[in-house]
Design a protein around this motif. Structure first.
Motif, PDB file in Angstrom:
ATOM      1  N   TYR A  42       0.839  -1.188   0.000  1.00 56.08           N
ATOM      2  CA  TYR A  42       0.000   0.000   0.000  1.00 56.08           C
ATOM      3  C   TYR A  42       0.884   1.252   0.000  1.00 56.08           C
ATOM      4  CZ  TYR A  42      -4.225  -2.720   0.973  1.00 56.08           C
ATOM      5  OH  TYR A  42      -5.285  -3.579   0.896  1.00 56.08           O
ATOM      6  N   ASN A  43       0.469   2.229  -0.804  1.00 51.86           N
ATOM      7  CA  ASN A  43       1.194   3.488  -0.894  1.00 51.86           C
ATOM      8  C   ASN A  43       0.210   4.639  -0.752  1.00 51.86           C
ATOM      9  OD1 ASN A  43       3.804   2.255  -1.651  1.00 51.86           O
ATOM     10  ND2 ASN A  43       2.740   1.702  -3.537  1.00 51.86           N
ATOM     11  N   GLN A  44       0.752   5.825  -0.635  1.00 50.04           N
ATOM     12  CA  GLN A  44      -0.088   7.015  -0.632  1.00 50.04           C
ATOM     13  C   GLN A  44      -0.649   7.219  -2.036  1.00 50.04           C
ATOM     14  OE1 GLN A  44      -0.867   9.688   1.857  1.00 50.04           O
ATOM     15  NE2 GLN A  44      -0.631   7.785   2.988  1.00 50.04           N
ATOM     16  N   ASP A  58      -4.001   5.858   2.215  1.00 45.60           N
ATOM     17  CA  ASP A  58      -3.004   4.798   2.112  1.00 45.60           C
ATOM     18  C   ASP A  58      -3.703   3.585   1.514  1.00 45.60           C
ATOM     19  OD1 ASP A  58      -0.543   3.540   2.453  1.00 45.60           O
ATOM     20  OD2 ASP A  58      -1.158   2.665   4.359  1.00 45.60           O
ATOM     21  N   HIS A  93      -8.825  -2.014   3.005  1.00 43.70           N
ATOM     22  CA  HIS A  93      -8.423  -0.612   3.117  1.00 43.70           C
ATOM     23  C   HIS A  93      -8.984   0.029   4.396  1.00 43.70           C
ATOM     24  CE1 HIS A  93      -7.373  -1.126  -1.118  1.00 43.70           C
ATOM     25  NE2 HIS A  93      -6.706   0.005  -1.039  1.00 43.70           N
ATOM     26  N   GLY A 126      -4.886   9.026   4.635  1.00 38.63           N
ATOM     27  CA  GLY A 126      -3.501   8.549   4.755  1.00 38.63           C
ATOM     28  C   GLY A 126      -2.631   9.522   5.514  1.00 38.63           C
TER      29      GLY A 126
END
Length: 367
Positions: A223-225, A261, A344, A367
């Motif tokens: 998971y990323n921004q 995120d 999520h 996030g």
């Protein structure tokens, strides 16, 4: 007096035997459970682990009693990273002070990736000091594999249904390229303007193909921004060709920039599924409104259609596997979408009125 003493001793012995038998039965139950069970003291030292756990971590020939995760990592170097992660998650459970549920995945010597649904239960003395930690891990490897296959099937289904819109969109630039090629052939004249137009049209085809390929990529667990606004804009762009074929207008309101995120591919899958459902509910066309905003430290995405709506008795079953309102549907789209949203840490709610439309609201932590 002697008789009374002997009687007390016999009574105590019988009660002790009962306790001993109960403890042995309990120990046998734990040892033969098909789940990982481990007891640790307040300092994180292993006190008891069942046979499943010993085999899992290759501890059959290791005296684990009284050792911490970090110490056991030195006895089984293959699982060093796994033991280090266990130490960190144990500390998180202690700090939280209540039951902690996490999902842990790691490789075993055979090369297989094992996944576990883990419960960590911290125990405390009355003065608040750490007393012990109970860890129970259920093997969900097969479940994760089935979910992965389900997700792949749903993606392939979506790609197939989008093919008509994609083909229509590609046909336009191909027609322009063909016309310019014929014109240059007949006139024996190649101009810079014609070449620029052809390059531009080829770039359009390449972009459409790239967008289609993006849907078939395997889901990443990293998971990323990501920007929900950018993802929604991307989904609207690739859905517009199919929407035009169905006489549907996609109205996207970009109120705020929502950063969370998350996994870009997974969220694209969710929004495509929901937009397709909305278009399927509007056989006579209409407007689908898509919006995003930030409220109470959460990102909120809303998708509203002007379709036929969902009857109340069927609305209760929305999201169940293989339950669908479509004649040709498999009933897996919303099941997959629900799973992705849960991963999520988000929520999804449906509000519908028959013959007026349906509104889907999703919330995600910022996030």
């Amino acid at each position: 007096m002697t008789f009374f003493f002997i009687y007390r001793i016999n009574l105590f012995y019988r009660e002790f035997c009962k306790l001993k038998d109960a403890e042995e039965q309990w120990s046998a139950l734990i040892h033969y459970m098909p789940d990982f069970v481990c007891f640790k003291d307040g300092q994180g030292r292993w006190k008891k682990v069942n046979e499943f756990g010993r085999k899992l971590y290759n501890l059959e020939d290791v005296d684990y009693y009284g050792k911490t995760d970090l110490e056991l990592a030195e006895y089984t170097p293959f699982f060093k990273n796994g033991f280090n992660y266990c130490f960190i998650s144990d500390e998180n459970a202690w700090k939280k002070g209540t039951l902690l549920r996490v999902e842990e995945s790691f490789a075993i010597p055979s090369g297989e990736i094992k996944s576990f649904d883990v419960l960590k239960i911290p125990l405390f003395y009355s003065n608040g000091n750490r007393k012990g930690l109970l860890t129970i891990g259920r093997d969900i490897t097969q479940q994760k594999s089935a979910e992965s296959m389900l997700l792949t099937r749903e993606k392939l289904s979506v790609v197939g249904e989008l093919a008509a819109g994609i083909a229509h969109e590609i046909r336009n630039p191909l027609t322009s390229i063909k016309g310019l090629t014929q014109l240059m052939h007949e006139s024996k004249n190649v101009t810079d303007e014609y070449v620029k137009v052809m390059i531009s049209e080829i770039d359009r085809i390449n972009q459409i193909a790239s967008e289609l390929l993006a849907l078939s990529k395997p889901q990443s667990r990293k998971y990323n921004q990501v920007s929900l606004t950018d993802i929604l804009r991307y989904v609207v762009n690739i859905m517009e060709p199919e929407a035009l074929l169905r006489g549907v207008e996609l109205e996207f309101s970009e109120a705020e920039h929502c950063q969370i995120d998350g996994d870009r591919n997974g969220l694209i899958q969710v929004f495509i599924n929901l937009l397709k459902n909305a278009m399927d509910a509007m056989p006579n066309g209409g407007v689908i409104k898509i919006s995003s905003k930030v409220e109470n430290c959460k990102a909120i995405v809303s998708i509203s259609d002007q379709g036929i709506g969902i009857p109340p008795e069927r609305l209760k079953r929305i999201g169940e596997p293989f339950f669908t309102l479509k004649e040709k549907g498999m009933g897996l789209g919303l099941t997959v979408s629900n799973k992705i949203i849960q991963e999520h840490k988000g929520t999804i709610e449906f509000h519908s009125i028959e013959n007026e439309g349906t509104n889907v609201t999703m919330t995600f932590p910022l996030g």
